[in-house]
Design an enzyme around this catalytic site. Structure first.
Site, PDB file in Angstrom:
ATOM      1  N   HIS A 149       0.842  -1.200   0.000  1.00 21.12           N
ATOM      2  CA  HIS A 149       0.000   0.000   0.000  1.00 21.12           C
ATOM      3  C   HIS A 149       0.870   1.240   0.000  1.00 21.12           C
ATOM      4  CE1 HIS A 149       0.764  -0.678   4.346  1.00 21.12           C
ATOM      5  NE2 HIS A 149       0.794   0.642   4.414  1.00 21.12           N
ATOM      6  N   HIS A 196      -5.966  -2.101   3.831  1.00 20.59           N
ATOM      7  CA  HIS A 196      -5.892  -0.879   3.014  1.00 20.59           C
ATOM      8  C   HIS A 196      -4.983  -1.116   1.812  1.00 20.59           C
ATOM      9  CE1 HIS A 196      -2.321  -0.791   5.333  1.00 20.59           C
ATOM     10  NE2 HIS A 196      -2.186   0.483   5.571  1.00 20.59           N
ATOM     11  N   HIS A 210       4.518   7.183   3.027  1.00 17.91           N
ATOM     12  CA  HIS A 210       5.331   5.970   2.901  1.00 17.91           C
ATOM     13  C   HIS A 210       4.785   5.011   1.867  1.00 17.91           C
ATOM     14  CE1 HIS A 210       2.380   4.553   6.011  1.00 17.91           C
ATOM     15  NE2 HIS A 210       2.495   3.414   5.350  1.00 17.91           N
ATOM     16  N   HIS A 242       0.332  -1.431  14.529  1.00 18.39           N
ATOM     17  CA  HIS A 242      -0.614  -0.336  14.302  1.00 18.39           C
ATOM     18  C   HIS A 242      -1.938  -0.688  14.996  1.00 18.39           C
ATOM     19  CE1 HIS A 242       1.702   1.730  11.276  1.00 18.39           C
ATOM     20  NE2 HIS A 242       1.641   0.761  10.390  1.00 18.39           N
ATOM     21  N   TYR A 251       9.080   1.188  10.205  1.00 17.66           N
ATOM     22  CA  TYR A 251       9.273   2.297   9.261  1.00 17.66           C
ATOM     23  C   TYR A 251      10.754   2.632   9.149  1.00 17.66           C
ATOM     24  CZ  TYR A 251       4.281   3.697   9.262  1.00 17.66           C
ATOM     25  OH  TYR A 251       2.924   3.756   9.116  1.00 17.66           O
ATOM     26  N   GLU A 261       7.989   0.956   4.509  1.00 17.81           N
ATOM     27  CA  GLU A 261       7.448   0.165   5.608  1.00 17.81           C
ATOM     28  C   GLU A 261       7.496  -1.304   5.211  1.00 17.81           C
ATOM     29  OE1 GLU A 261       3.192   0.668   6.216  1.00 17.81           O
ATOM     30  OE2 GLU A 261       3.301  -0.105   8.256  1.00 17.81           O
TER      31      GLU A 261
HETATM   32 FE   LIG Z   1       1.491   1.695   6.071  1.00 12.69          FE
END
Ligand SMILES: [Fe+2]
Length: 303
Positions: A149, A196, A210, A242, A251, A261
């Site tokens: 993503h 996502h 990112h 997360h 990250y 990431e």
């Molecule tokens: Fe992410």
């Protein structure tokens, strides 16, 4: 008709050679082509010609990201829907970049350029499609399965979300709202069944936050941290979880300062998945579930 997935991100890098070395040996992508100003790369588990394009530029960031659509005539259908929404659109001709067919290109309300395409050269994977082994010999670095993503920043998240949902048929998995519920300051959207495929947080227009690569699990995120330390790659956030997406994450930065990431897990989504809401006062926990606060670089280091 429809968007299938995030197919590629074209990243601007300042030192093409150094960046290509990093994406090949630290991230672990394979180089599939190069021309004067670009290097084309794919992850080992991806079939198409490339998912990451590095483009030599004076400043870092994202040139564009692109989604692959199911059928070639989808481009015509999306063209009219996108123009009806009010975005200006151009055609990118066949073979403008290596391996790529025709695309349509438009600019989001956040200023980012997005392309839709169907045709791209098929290279296949090293494990193949006949009695495959689970992974190929000779993997290097973090060796993600795929580009996962992209998260970008911009001002008008409401209209950008409306565009993805109404025009491209995405769904919103999660959003971050101001405490009074008036303003959207984060939007996470999917078209596949991941948590996502694309996301936005409130910030300056046209910036990259990112670009994320998918690894299998928590241990692979930890191993990514080991590899990054061994090669002295700047790490922003050591392995954690997360709250948003429930993904496991680390990250770090590429040689031009673009944030990368390594992302694992996260729930799966379905079209009837309800949108989860986070309030802005809980954003620290939403982004970094254990630390429960954002560090300054997280909002400031944008390319
Ligand atoms: Fe992410």
């Amino acid at each position: 008709m429809g968007v299938m997935r995030l197919g590629r991100a074209e990243l601007r890098v300042m030192d093409l050679e150094k960046s290509a070395e990093y994406y090949k040996n630290i991230i672990g992508l394979d180089e599939t082509a190069r021309d004067g100003e670009r290097v084309y790369l794919k992850a080992w588990d991806e079939y198409d010609h490339h998912s990451v394009v590095l483009k030599k530029a004076d400043s870092p960031g994202i040139d564009h990201l692109a989604f692959k659509v199911e059928r070639s005539d989808d481009l015509d259908k999306f063209e009219s829907k996108i123009e009806q929404f009010g975005l200006t659109l151009t055609r990118v001709s066949n073979r403008t970049r290596a391996g790529e067919g025709e695309a349509i290109r438009f600019q989001l309300p956040t200023g980012h350029f997005v392309e839709l395409y169907h045709e791209i050269e098929f290279l296949g994977t090293k494990t193949g499609t006949l009695n495959p082994h689970p992974w190929p010999d000779g993997l290097r670095g973090i060796a993600p399965h795929r580009l996962d993503h992209v998260l970008m920043t911009g001002d008008d998240l409401t209209n950008t979300t409306r565009f993805f949902v109404d025009v491209l048929d995405f769904r919103q998995s999660e959003k971050i709202m101001t405490v009074d519920g008036e303003q959207m300051v984060g939007s996470f959207m999917f078209k596949t069944n991941t948590a996502h495929d694309i996301a936005f947080i409130k910030g300056p227009d046209a910036k990259l936050h990112h670009c994320a690569f998918h690894v299998d699990n928590w241990y692979d995120v930890l191993k990514a941290a080991d590899i990054l330390t061994r090669h002295e790659v700047p790490i922003e956030v050591t392995p954690t979880r997360h709250g948003i997406t429930r993904g496991e994450t680390i990250y770090f930065f590429d040689p031009s300062g673009n944030r990368n990431e390594a992302f694992a897990s996260g729930y799966i989504t379905y079209p009837d998945f309800p949108t989860i809401t986070w309030t802005e006062d809980k954003i620290g926990q939403g982004i970094f579930y254990h630390r429960r606060e954002l560090m300054e670089s997280f909002v400031k280091a944008l390319t």
